[in-house]
Design an enzyme around this catalytic site. Structure first.
Site, PDB file in Angstrom:
ATOM      1  N   ASP A   1      -1.876   0.911  -3.128  1.00 49.94           N
ATOM      2  CA  ASP A   1      -0.371   0.033  -2.926  1.00 49.94           C
ATOM      3  C   ASP A   1      -0.785  -1.160  -2.990  1.00 49.94           C
ATOM      4  O   ASP A   1      -1.650  -1.904  -2.616  1.00 49.94           O
ATOM      5  CB  ASP A   1      -1.201   0.015  -1.008  1.00 49.94           C
TER       6      ASP A   1
ATOM      7  N   TRP B   1      -8.530  -1.251   3.876  1.00 49.77           N
ATOM      8  CA  TRP B   1      -7.284  -0.539   4.017  1.00 49.77           C
ATOM      9  C   TRP B   1      -6.045  -1.285   3.491  1.00 49.77           C
ATOM     10  O   TRP B   1      -5.902  -2.249   4.027  1.00 49.77           O
ATOM     11  CB  TRP B   1      -6.665   0.591   4.085  1.00 49.77           C
ATOM     12  N   SER B   2      -4.635  -0.744   3.342  1.00 47.71           N
ATOM     13  CA  SER B   2      -3.552  -1.562   3.434  1.00 47.71           C
ATOM     14  C   SER B   2      -3.354  -1.797   4.398  1.00 47.71           C
ATOM     15  O   SER B   2      -3.668  -2.089   5.596  1.00 47.71           O
ATOM     16  CB  SER B   2      -1.846  -0.379   3.080  1.00 47.71           C
TER      17      SER B   2
ATOM     18  N   GLU C   1       2.399   7.615   5.614  1.00 41.50           N
ATOM     19  CA  GLU C   1       1.796   6.418   4.985  1.00 41.50           C
ATOM     20  C   GLU C   1       2.637   5.049   4.952  1.00 41.50           C
ATOM     21  O   GLU C   1       4.249   4.731   5.065  1.00 41.50           O
ATOM     22  CB  GLU C   1       1.050   6.690   4.193  1.00 41.50           C
TER      23      GLU C   1
END
Ligand SMILES: *[C@@H]1O[C@H](CO)[C@@H](O)[C@H](O)[C@H]1NC(C)=O
Ligand SMILES: *[C@@H]1O[C@H](CO)[C@@H](O)[C@H](O)[C@H]1NC(C)=O
Ligand SMILES: *[C@@H]1O[C@H](CO)[C@@H](O)[C@H](O)[C@H]1NC(C)=O
Ligand SMILES: *[C@@H]1O[C@H](CO)[C@@H](O)[C@H](O)[C@H]1NC(C)=O
Length: 578
Positions: free
Chosen positions: A64, A125-126, A246
């Protein structure tokens, strides 16, 4: 309480599992030195699939895009990166970082965020960047704690005078948002905070993707100081049977101009877009609607559907996308991850996996019913050796080579004018799935108006080619344009995913010319139909049509001729990327 427990757990971990700590430090060493890998970057001939002008790190796994922004005239892109190899490694994912002055050439910087706190020790994470009122950029990102819970963290620049934002300091208040018994959030499904927007009441809002059973949703949080966040009673939006959302994204668009707005903009000329990346199908879909800022809910317009039956940015590969407001040029830009279609063992062999799509400007179409996307104008600085072919008719069953371009690395724009609509094939009312229609009606299934379009990354003897093309059908009360990207003949290597992609294009071919632009870059073909109304991105791995052996053709395999009113192609120079 939960946070206190997690800290305690972490210290226990540190004190009692010495070898674990050693391992962590060893991996940090790897994170800090990975930028030197640039020197070991491999040559184009041994690496025919490495792109020439798409963003990718020198090696290893990327997914991502994270926290894109412009700060003090410098563009920043962070991205999910596995410093340890070409496959996704959940625990070791870090935020790698590159900067640019033009969005085309990129300089690698050291890793910005890596696991170091209890609230992110099992993965960083993103997340997204928000420019606060005083101009400071703030990063919100998902961390995985030792209980394997997904929690949200805050990081701020160590030195906000540094336009390159090299050092980041994590908030001592992390995690700033976390699942807890009283909020009933699923701790395995709570991730990817958006850019925040400021309400008229002076409080920040942010949304985070989640699910409850099969219902996908965007939890809303509010904060006065960006540190203390309170969950709102109602989510901003939810939709039945869509699964986990997501990388949600929420932003305003102008109803009457292609200019972009800052994320906090409200007003009568503003509509809102909500995008979710569907974990179940790996599609980025969006709706267009109204943001009721008094009630803090978002309502899609009638006909703007949630889930896979709704609109997608791209009908090929395109996932975990994220927009940001480019205040230097008043536009909203879209980044997205294009994953590989090759096998994991091929990815390990070539040493890398994942590229970013060319950033796209996005704005609301005049119809108000969909977005339009176009590659950033800056990418045109790489165009060289233009080839402009004269306007001409392309008879049914013919192929026209576009000469003198580096066909493995090119930008091509073609426009068609059509007549003889009476002969258009009738669209069967049961043909509602354009992707299926494209896979059933490939380039060798001759129709009347179509297939016509481009054959890219083609070998001289046509053993390999990727076809991007249109077909025109007679629908109930209008003509319907189908756009396809067919990878079935793209490579002699049987190990690749060669799914055919397709979508309808909302263009009236009777009154408007039909355009197609393809950005071709060794193992990627990004195609824009109808001036950016429909987009399809594909990853392909030709074995013959590589480097100088790649060719580019226009073709028409319908029975009726079509007129090419414009055909311009450029060789694309290599960008300086990482
Ligand atoms: C902060 O960044 C500025 C601009 O790069 C630099 O001149 C200054 O020395 C930095 N301050 C510290 C404390 O590193
Ligand atoms: C929470 O999310 C996980 C991961 O998708 C899923 O396996 C689990 O069933 C979810 N739990 C509930 C109660 O929905
Ligand atoms: C990546 O590609 C594979 C095969 O082409 C596909 O099945 C998978 O769902 C993709 N993943 C994402 C996140 O796009
Ligand atoms: C056009 O159709 C014919 C007949 O089906 C087929 O042999 C040929 O390969 C097609 N051309 C292309 C470019 O696919």
């Amino acid at each position: 309480m939960a946070i206190f427990f997690m800290r305690l757990f972490f210290y226990f971990f540190v004190l009692h599992f010495g070898h674990g700590v050693f391992e962590l430090e060893a991996s940090h060493h790897v994170y800090h030195t990975f930028q030197n890998l640039e020197e070991s970057a491999v040559s184009a001939t041994s690496q025919p699939y490495r792109t020439g002008y798409h963003f990718q790190p020198p090696k290893n796994w990327m997914n991502d895009p994270n926290g894109p922004m412009i700060y003090k005239g410098i563009y920043h892109l962070f991205y999910q990166y596995n410093p340890k190899g070409a496959v996704k490694g959940k625990g070791s994912i870090v935020w790698a970082h590159s900067t640019s002055r033009d969005l085309v050439n990129w300089t690698p910087q050291k890793v910005a965020i890596y696991p170091s706190q209890p609230s992110d020790i099992d993965g960083t994470w993103s997340g997204s960047a928000t420019i606060l009122q005083d101009g400071t950029p703030a990063l919100l990102y998902t961390g995985i704690n030792p209980l394997h819970q997904q929690v949200q963290n805050l990081a701020l620049p160590k030195n906000s005078s540094d336009p390159y934002l090299l050092e980041w300091v994590k908030s001592p208040k992390n995690a700033v948002m976390a699942p807890a018994p009283e909020n009933q959030i699923n701790a395995s499904s709570f991730r990817d905070p958006t850019t925040a927007w400021l309400g008229v009441d002076g409080r920040w809002r942010v949304i985070i993707g989640s699910k409850i059973n099969r219902k996908g949703l965007a939890y809303l949080y509010r904060s006065k100081d960006f540190v203390h966040w309170i969950k709102a009673k109602r989510p901003l939006h939810s939709a039945k049977n869509t699964g986990m959302w997501e990388c949600v994204d929420f932003f305003p668009v102008s109803v009457n101009s292609p200019v972009g707005f800052d994320t906090s903009t409200l007003g009568p000329t503003v509509k809102h877009v909500l995008k979710a990346s569907l974990d179940d199908t790996k599609h980025d879909y969006y709706t267009i609607g109204e943001y009721d800022h008094a009630k803090d809910i978002y309502i899609p317009d009638e006909g703007s559907l949630d889930g896979d039956s709704g609109l997608r940015y791209d009908y090929g590969k395109f996932y975990a996308s994220k927009t940001f407001f480019d205040s230097a040029k008043n536009r909203r830009l879209l980044w997205a991850w294009l994953n590989e279609s090759s096998s994991v063992s091929d990815d390990i062999k070539k040493g890398w996996a994942g590229i970013q799509a060319i950033p796209r400007a996005v704005w609301l179409d005049k119809s108000g019913k969909q977005l339009v996307q176009w590659p950033i104008e800056e990418i045109e600085m790489l165009r060289t050796n233009p080839v402009h072919l004269p306007s001409q008719d392309l008879k049914g069953g013919s192929v026209l080579e576009v000469p003198s371009v580096t066909a493995a690395q090119a930008d091509v724009e073609i426009t068609f004018k059509l007549s003889n609509f009476r002969k258009a094939e009738v669209l069967d009312p049961s043909w509602t799935n354009p992707q299926l229609l494209c896979s059933q009606k490939g380039t060798s299934v001759r129709g009347s108006l179509g297939p016509f379009g481009l054959l890219v990354l083609a070998s001289k003897g046509m053993q390999e080619y990727t076809s991007v093309f249109f077909r025109i059908f007679k629908g109930q009360n209008k003509h319907v344009v189908l756009m396809c990207s067919d990878q079935s003949r793209s490579s002699l290597n049987p190990d690749n995913d060669k799914t055919t992609y397709g979508t309808f294009v909302d263009v009236d071919p009777v009154h408007k010319q039909l355009s197609l632009r393809s950005l071709i870059d060794r193992s990627v073909v990004e195609s824009f139909g109808g001036q950016g109304k429909s987009c399809i991105s594909a990853r392909v791995y030709p074995t013959l049509a590589i480097n100088k052996a790649a060719h580019l053709y226009a073709f028409n395999n319908g029975s009726e001729s079509v007129t090419i009113t414009r055909l311009s192609a450029w060789s694309m120079k290599k960008a300086h990327i990482n």
